[in-house]
Design an enzyme around this catalytic site. Structure first.
Site, mmCIF file in Angstrom:
data_model
loop_
_atom_site.group_PDB
_atom_site.id
_atom_site.type_symbol
_atom_site.label_atom_id
_atom_site.label_comp_id
_atom_site.label_asym_id
_atom_site.label_seq_id
_atom_site.Cartn_x
_atom_site.Cartn_y
_atom_site.Cartn_z
ATOM 1 C CG ASP A 69 -10.510 158.190 84.591
ATOM 2 O OD1 ASP A 69 -11.462 157.622 84.040
ATOM 3 O OD2 ASP A 69 -10.501 158.494 85.797
ATOM 4 C CG ASP B 132 -14.718 154.895 82.668
ATOM 5 O OD1 ASP B 132 -14.233 153.866 83.164
ATOM 6 O OD2 ASP B 132 -15.314 155.754 83.331
ATOM 7 C CD GLU B 133 -10.255 153.619 85.745
ATOM 8 O OE1 GLU B 133 -9.220 154.239 86.069
ATOM 9 O OE2 GLU B 133 -11.164 153.347 86.548
#
Length: 356
Positions: free
Chosen positions: A9, A103-104
């Site tokens: 993350d 983003d993860e």
């Protein structure tokens, strides 16, 4: 064989990219979004979070909490480029990569390309490579399944890593506050509190039948994760669970004709998006956000896919059923329950678009 799952993350991703590219912003409370009266925060730096500023917060509320907040316009093309760089690093280790957003992502490194036995070592190497390639930090969670890895990645943010070993799973889950459970939102947490469920250990009082009675399809999921069980595989080609469109208005809607006109515009936009996606869904959901930020949804599900004519009829029905007794800030329409897809508990329907 025990699976080895990593959840990566990125830390305050959009805001961190802005601080990286504009050095004068480093160490300052930065948000990505508009400072207008109707603006919404898309991302907040950790400096801004110290003032209680969070993503999805109204900009005017954020400014009250932090009057010297710095607003940056979003640059989604840049964020997507950086995200692609990060994914290239993931694929150096495994092809079993399941992105949840820009983003993860989850990675299954049980059998990895470099033959590294320790998932912790893999996570450490990935974090270091991300830093070297992008000058950005990431947090990592390592465990035996997706639920545990996801929860673990939140334990030591920013730039941290947390490992939940198989022998520690039950003790960890039992002490975990229910709000920290992946898939438990605000409303579900409130319902659990009413049932005197506050930590993972409290879920163990409920057998499977009672969990399904109280939480429907998600009951099985909650029953399992309270015992550290999550058999979901890391799926590299996860498909979208819905296609939707929404609009936040520059002025609140108060007139019935205005509302109907905006619904027609949304419907037309949704039809185009459905055609582009090639999807056919059986559930239409109306989303309404009022001027006080209270939000409601109304849904209709049919036995067969919803065509363009039915879409118009159902949208009108949903508007009639919704208690539109306040000025409206936002309207949205979403089609889901796609033809031929396997059903999955609502708690597990992960977003793969931008996180706002």
């Amino acid at each position: 064989m025990t699976r080895k799952i990593i959840h990566i993350d990125m830390d305050a991703f959009f805001a961190s990219v802005e601080q990286r590219d504009f050095p004068e912003l480093r160490g300052k409370p930065v948000v990505v979004g508009s400072s207008s009266d109707r603006g919404v925060i898309a991302a907040a730096s950790y400096e801004a979070r110290k003032y209680g500023v969070r993503s999805a917060m109204a900009s005017k509320v954020a400014l009250r909490r932090c009057p010297h907040l710095i607003f940056q316009k979003h640059r989604f093309e840049v964020y997507k480029e950086v995200s692609a760089q990060i994914r290239e690093i993931f694929f150096e280790y495994t092809d079993l990569v399941e992105p949840l957003s820009l983003d993860e992502a989850f990675l299954d490194v049980t059998q990895n390309k470099k033959g590294i036995e320790s998932a912790t070592q893999v996570a450490r190497e990935i974090k270091q490579k991300i830093l070297e390639k992008t000058q950005l930090t990431a947090s990592a969670g390592v465990s035996a399944n997706k639920f545990l890895a996801k929860v673990a990645s939140d334990q030591r943010k920013p730039n941290g890593m947390y490992i939940i070993k198989p022998k520690d799973v039950q003790a960890f889950v039992e002490q975990l506050p229910i709000e920290k459970f992946f898939g438990v939102g605000k409303k579900t947490a409130e319902k659990m509190h009413q049932l005197d469920i506050h930590k993972g250990k409290d879920l163990l009082r409920f057998d499977l039948a009672r969990m399904i009675h109280y939480f429907g399809k998600a009951g099985q999921y909650f029953y399992d994760i309270a015992r550290g069980i999550d058999e979901r595989p890391v799926r590299p080609h996860r498909e979208r669970k819905s296609v939707g469109i929404e609009n936040t208005f520059s002025k609140d809607l108060v007139d019935e004709q205005q509302i109907k006109l905006e619904i027609e515009r949304l419907k037309a936009g949704l039809v185009k998006r459905l055609a582009k996606s090639g999807k056919q869904g059986k559930t239409l959901t109306l989303k309404v956000k009022f001027d006080n930020f209270e939000q409601i949804t109304r849904s209709k599900t049919l036995q067969e896919p919803i065509d363009q004519k039915l879409l118009s009829e159902l949208a009108v029905e949903l508007i009639r059923e919704a208690p539109l007794n306040r000025p409206i800030r936002l309207l949205g329409l979403t089609i889901s329950n796609f033809k031929g897809e396997d059903e999955e508990p609502e708690a597990l329907q992960l977003l793969i678009d931008f996180k706002y």
